[in-house]
Motif scaffolding. Structure first.
Motif, PDB file in Angstrom:
ATOM      1  N   HIS A 289      -1.640  -0.848  -4.049  1.00 54.66           N
ATOM      2  CA  HIS A 289      -2.898  -0.155  -3.829  1.00 54.66           C
ATOM      3  C   HIS A 289      -2.572   1.219  -3.261  1.00 54.66           C
ATOM      4  O   HIS A 289      -1.543   1.398  -2.602  1.00 54.66           O
ATOM      5  N   THR A 290      -3.437   2.205  -3.482  1.00 54.92           N
ATOM      6  CA  THR A 290      -3.273   3.512  -2.853  1.00 54.92           C
ATOM      7  C   THR A 290      -4.508   3.813  -2.010  1.00 54.92           C
ATOM      8  O   THR A 290      -5.632   3.444  -2.365  1.00 54.92           O
TER       9      THR A 290
ATOM     10  N   VAL B 252       0.856  -1.176   0.000  1.00 54.82           N
ATOM     11  CA  VAL B 252       0.000   0.000   0.000  1.00 54.82           C
ATOM     12  C   VAL B 252       0.895   1.230   0.000  1.00 54.82           C
ATOM     13  O   VAL B 252       1.847   1.306   0.781  1.00 54.82           O
ATOM     14  N   VAL B 253       0.573   2.188  -0.866  1.00 52.02           N
ATOM     15  CA  VAL B 253       1.220   3.496  -0.845  1.00 52.02           C
ATOM     16  C   VAL B 253       0.171   4.477  -0.347  1.00 52.02           C
ATOM     17  O   VAL B 253      -0.920   4.573  -0.916  1.00 52.02           O
TER      18      VAL B 253
ATOM     19  N   ALA C 233       5.232   5.769  -7.325  1.00 59.07           N
ATOM     20  CA  ALA C 233       5.530   4.646  -6.436  1.00 59.07           C
ATOM     21  C   ALA C 233       4.522   3.516  -6.608  1.00 59.07           C
ATOM     22  O   ALA C 233       4.897   2.343  -6.719  1.00 59.07           O
ATOM     23  N   ALA C 234       3.243   3.848  -6.644  1.00 51.16           N
ATOM     24  CA  ALA C 234       2.205   2.817  -6.761  1.00 51.16           C
ATOM     25  C   ALA C 234       2.321   2.064  -8.083  1.00 51.16           C
ATOM     26  O   ALA C 234       2.177   0.837  -8.123  1.00 51.16           O
TER      27      ALA C 234
ATOM     28  N   ALA D 188      -9.483   4.047   4.300  1.00 55.34           N
ATOM     29  CA  ALA D 188      -8.298   3.425   4.905  1.00 55.34           C
ATOM     30  C   ALA D 188      -8.051   2.036   4.335  1.00 55.34           C
ATOM     31  O   ALA D 188      -8.967   1.241   4.179  1.00 55.34           O
ATOM     32  N   LEU D 189      -6.786   1.769   4.036  1.00 56.02           N
ATOM     33  CA  LEU D 189      -6.374   0.457   3.534  1.00 56.02           C
ATOM     34  C   LEU D 189      -5.496  -0.294   4.515  1.00 56.02           C
ATOM     35  O   LEU D 189      -5.388  -1.507   4.435  1.00 56.02           O
ATOM     36  N   ALA D 190      -4.827   0.429   5.417  1.00 56.32           N
ATOM     37  CA  ALA D 190      -3.878  -0.219   6.332  1.00 56.32           C
ATOM     38  C   ALA D 190      -3.705   0.656   7.561  1.00 56.32           C
ATOM     39  O   ALA D 190      -4.087   1.825   7.560  1.00 56.32           O
TER      40      ALA D 190
END
Length: 151
Positions: free
Chosen positions: A56-57, A8-9, A49-50, A83-85
């Motif tokens: 994932h972003t 994740v970015v 970066a992604a 939110a992903l992380a």
């Protein structure tokens, strides 16, 4: 929403629990009239970066206590639907970067789901392998990125 073993970015680095619990619910520190709770890395750096990492972003939450229950995970998801992380370090690094006027990126390798702690489901080796592979791709991709040309 980011699968275990993925990268994740962060397009937003948010202090998820910096604020006050009130009778009416959680109030972020910004609603109390202080500071900030979100830093946004440069969009072009996130994109570069992604793409290089196949990541994932989304928002990466910084928490002061690791989420270990379904109820807390649901509360965080309600307050931060993108939110992903989650992690514990990103917001502090982003604060330091902002204080010195330098861009910041947060990259997370997902080793376990957020919520009830199930150590048997943790895939730290897979996450570290993804991160190691990703770093090999990241440096060449960012070499052409110039923070002064890309805001």
């Amino acid at each position: 929403d980011a699968p275990v073993g993925s990268l994740v970015v962060a397009d937003a680095i948010t202090a998820a629990d910096l604020g006050a619990e009130t009778a009416d619910g959680f109030l972020p520190v910004t609603e109390l009239g202080f500071g900030t709770v979100t830093h946004r890395p440069p969009e072009s750096a996130v994109r570069v970066a992604a793409e290089a990492l196949g990541a994932h972003t989304g928002t990466v939450l910084t928490v002061s206590t690791v989420t270990g229950t379904a109820a807390r995970a649901a509360a965080l998801r309600s307050r931060h639907p993108g939110a992903l992380a989650e992690g514990m370090e990103g917001f502090g690094v982003a604060e330091a970067a902002a204080a010195h006027g330098v861009p910041v990126l947060e990259i997370r390798a997902v080793s376990n789901p957020v919520g009830p702690r199930d150590r048997a489901a943790w895939r730290i080796g897979d996450a570290l392998a993804a991160l190691t592979e990703g770093f090999g791709k990241l440096a060449p991709a960012l070499e052409s990125w110039n923070p002064h040309d890309h805001q």
